[in-house]
Enzyme design. Structure first.
Site: not given
Ligand SMILES: Cc1ncc(C[n+]2csc(CCOP(=O)(O)OP(=O)(O)O)c2C)c(N)n1
Ligand SMILES: [Mg+2]
Lengths: 356, 326
Positions: A254, A258, A267
């Site tokens: 990435r 985010h 971070y």
């Molecule tokens: C169940 C849940 N917990 C927390 C969140 C908040 N949240 C949104 S994206 C994220 C990180 C997701 O990481 P990843 O699965 O690696 O996907 P990426 O964002 O890297 O595409 C979090 C903690 C959420 N959307 N859903």
């Protein structure tokens, strides 16, 4: 005495400098055939950049760009047949765009307008915001296909963070058990917001999580669109043959925040991120296309001009959308609106009239 | 006409739905060979085969999420959660997806699924096997929440739930599974959803309840009648959407209302019914509304569950309080 052993393979065709490290798969035997992939990845990157700038100027809600991960969604979507079913998470607009969802629809959805949720292949699922909860839906859709004895398949994509969720294990377990026609793709971009991959799990790879569910798991270079496309091609073919699901961990990075609500400098340091720019997917494919003599500076300029015009037009149309009617929040709650909700809808309408 | 228990009526309705509609599927933990731990799906695997009736792995979120995927594809899955005490992981799927899929896709996809579960105590079961969880579901927009109170209702309402184009949570009181038998014509006729049923007419006090609460409430009405007090008893049956009309009409006549449910007091559907009476029928009331409910305690282990579950004595006392008020 070992009672079970496993091995996780890693596949790459183009290295970071755009050199082929092994013979390319059939679909890539003519370099020209890769141009649509390159164009779509560029379109996604330019669109994402525009969306981020719209958010910065207050004209879009929170947005999750796929900067650096373009090869994953374009690769997987290009492997799918139109009547396959996509079950995406929120960063996978690239796959939606390839499958015909409009730029304006994506802007509308992230701009907070439900009308952005209408378009798209009729059976595709909407992007899933709660992490990992869409994985069981993919198993259900794939089981439906299997029960109907259709030659179709489902592709479900989530992030590295999602592999820590119970829903994802539950889905992999069911999918392996019933050998449903399903391809899981994990876009391992190394980060779940601020949590790096190494602090998400002690597992050496995310692909091996599939092994425990009786599903083959493999890694591909997620910045190599040929590798992603090839792995998903093969997995889809196996799924359609009734050989069951597979999991593909696409290792990528990435490069951006985010989302627009995030400040990644809190971070991770810029130097780390910069080093990953050397691996990003667009440049390596462009180098390859250029070396093969099918892509020139002029081609690049013409493409960028055309894409910019297309994106600008979508933005203009998006910004010109009349606001949604407040009562539309009641429109699709149920097939037929129950009486008590009609009363609430009428109350809202009255409110609107009174305070117009 | 066969005489069946409530669980027998659930079984009849499932068989009828499987028979009539090839898109209906029955799935859950132990619903296949075992026929469900309460035997609600007894014989269905043998009759309809393992593609229509199948065991799932032990995974409540997965079961509900699987059903969402099947339903989005045009199947009508009827998923069983073995006890409502284990339904919490499935609430995520119901709230985050089942209840909003139609809205989320502006009608392109829909979710015609049913999530069935035994719900409530009184069967001397182990910890976590006696909870009343309806309050968790009624706050979720886009869901229907249905609670049958008799074999006839179970048959007709379950058929309606399965045929409904939207998701339904169907909470069956295990205390009633084998408590009574009724003649149920297996005629495939559904009962209406979104409807409160008047079980007994009366002019002195309105008793509102659902599910297993119907047993103690009807008993209370009988004993009140012996003392010359005619209670009207309303079975809410569909907790969401809520059909207030029979309740408001009754309260208008009686001026007195007691709401009875086994779920803990705070934030349960009884509170919603009371609020709506306050909004639309306050002037009819001649006495403060009473609630007779489970306490805001953890559902006690079996030695004390009788004291937790509203007894007909408590219902009678509450009714008398409204009668003596003025
Ligand atoms: C169940 C849940 N917990 C927390 C969140 C908040 N949240 C949104 S994206 C994220 C990180 C997701 O990481 P990843 O699965 O690696 O996907 P990426 O964002 O890297 O595409 C979090 C903690 C959420 N959307 N859903
Ligand atoms: Mg990630």
């Amino acid at each position: 005495m070992a009672v079970a052993t496993f091995e996780i393979g890693f596949t790459r065709f183009l290295d970071r400098s755009g050199e082929a490290v092994q013979p390319l798969p059939a679909f890539a035997s003519e370099a020209k055939a890769l141009i649509p992939l390159y164009r779509s990845m560029t379109r996604l990157r330019m669109f994402d950049a525009k969306a981020v700038s719209l958010q910065r100027t207050g004209r879009l809600g929170t947005y999750a760009a796929a900067l650096g991960e373009e090869a994953v969604t374009i690769g997987l979507a290009s492997a799918m047949a139109p009547d396959d079913i996509l079950v995406p998470a929120f960063r996978h607009q690239g796959a939606q765009l390839w499958r015909g969802v409009g730029l304006i629809d994506i802007l509308a959805y992230w701009g907070g307008d439900e009308r952005g949720s209408v378009a798209g292949p009729p059976e595709d699922f909407p992007v899933c915001v709660p992490i990992g909860t869409h994985f069981p839906h993919a198993v259900g859709a794939a089981l439906a296909i299997k029960l109907r004895r259709q030659k179709r398949a489902v592709v479900c994509i989530g992030g590295d963070g999602s592999t820590s969720k119970g829903d994802v294990y539950e889905a992999m377990n069911m999918a392996g058990l019933w050998k449903v026609p399903l391809v899981f793709v994990i876009s391992n971009n190394q980060w779940a917001i601020s949590v790096p991959r190494q602090r998400q799990t002690a597992a050496a790879t995310l692909a091996q999580k599939a092994i425990a569910a009786g599903i083959p798991g493999e890694q591909v270079d997620g910045n190599d669109v040929i590798a992603v496309r090839h792995a998903v091609d093969q997995a889809l073919a196996a799924a359609r043959e009734g050989l069951g699901p597979r999991l593909i961990e696409a290792v990528t990075y990435r490069l951006g925040d985010h989302t627009t609500s995030d400040d990644a400098t809190r971070y991770r340091d810029d130097a780390t991120v910069s080093s990953h720019w050397a691996e990003e997917p667009l440049v390596r494919l462009r180098r390859y296309l250029t070396a093969e003599g099918v892509w020139s500076k002029a081609d690049e300029e013409a493409m960028q001009t055309a894409l910019a015009a297309e994106i600008d037009k979508a933005v203009t149309d998006y910004l010109a959308m009349p606001p949604p009617s407040p009562q539309s929040m009641f429109d699709h709650l149920f097939a037929t609106l129950p009486a008590e909700l009609k009363a609430q809808r009428d109350a809202l309408a009255e409110e609107e009239v009174l305070h117009a | 006409m066969p005489e069946v228990t409530l669980v027998g009526a659930v079984n009849l309705a499932l068989a009828r739905a499987l028979e009539d509609d090839p898109t209906v599927l029955v799935l859950g933990e132990d619903v296949g060979v075992d026929g469900g731990v309460f035997r609600a799906t007894d014989g269905l695997l043998q009759r309809f085969g393992s593609e229509r009736v199948f065991d799932t792995p032990l995974a409540e979120a997965g079961i509900a999420g699987l059903a969402v995927g099947l339903a989005a594809q045009g199947f009508r899955p009827v998923a069983e959660i073995q006890f409502s005490g284990f339904i919490y992981p499935a609430i995520d799927q119901m709230a985050s997806h089942a209840a909003r899929l139609r809205n989320r896709t502006r009608g392109r996809l829909s979710c015609p699924m049913v999530l069935r579960a035994p719900n409530g105590g009184g069967i001397r079961a182990a910890e976590h096997h006696s909870e009343s969880v309806e309050a968790f579901f009624v706050n979720i927009p886009g869901l229907r929440v249905v609670v049958p109170s008799s074999p006839t209702k179970a048959y007709g309402l379950l058929l309606a739930a399965i045929r409904d184009p939207d998701p339904v949570v169907f909470l069956e009181p295990p205390r009633l599974y084998r408590a009574v038998k009724e003649e149920v014509a297996d005629d495939g006729r559904a009962l209406p959803l979104d409807t409160s049923f008047v079980l007994r007419t009366g002019t002195d006090v309105t008793l509102v309840t659902w599910g297993a609460g119907v047993i103690e409430t009807m008993a209370a009405a009988d004993s009140l009648a012996a003392d010359g007090v005619e209670a009207e008893v309303i079975d809410v049956a569909c907790l969401k959407p809520l059909d207030m009309e029979p309740i408001l009409a009754s309260v208008e006549r009686t001026g007195r209302c007691v709401i009875v449910h086994e779920a803990p007091l705070t934030g349960a559907p009884g509170a919603e019914i009371a609020a709506r009476i306050a909004e639309r029928g306050l002037m009819s009331l001649v006495a403060p509304l009473q609630r007779v409910t489970g306490y805001d305690t953890v559902m006690p282990l079996l030695r004390l569950e009788k004291q937790f579950i509203p007894s007909s004595r408590r219902v009678i006392d509450a009714a008398i309080r409204t009668l003596e008020y003025a």
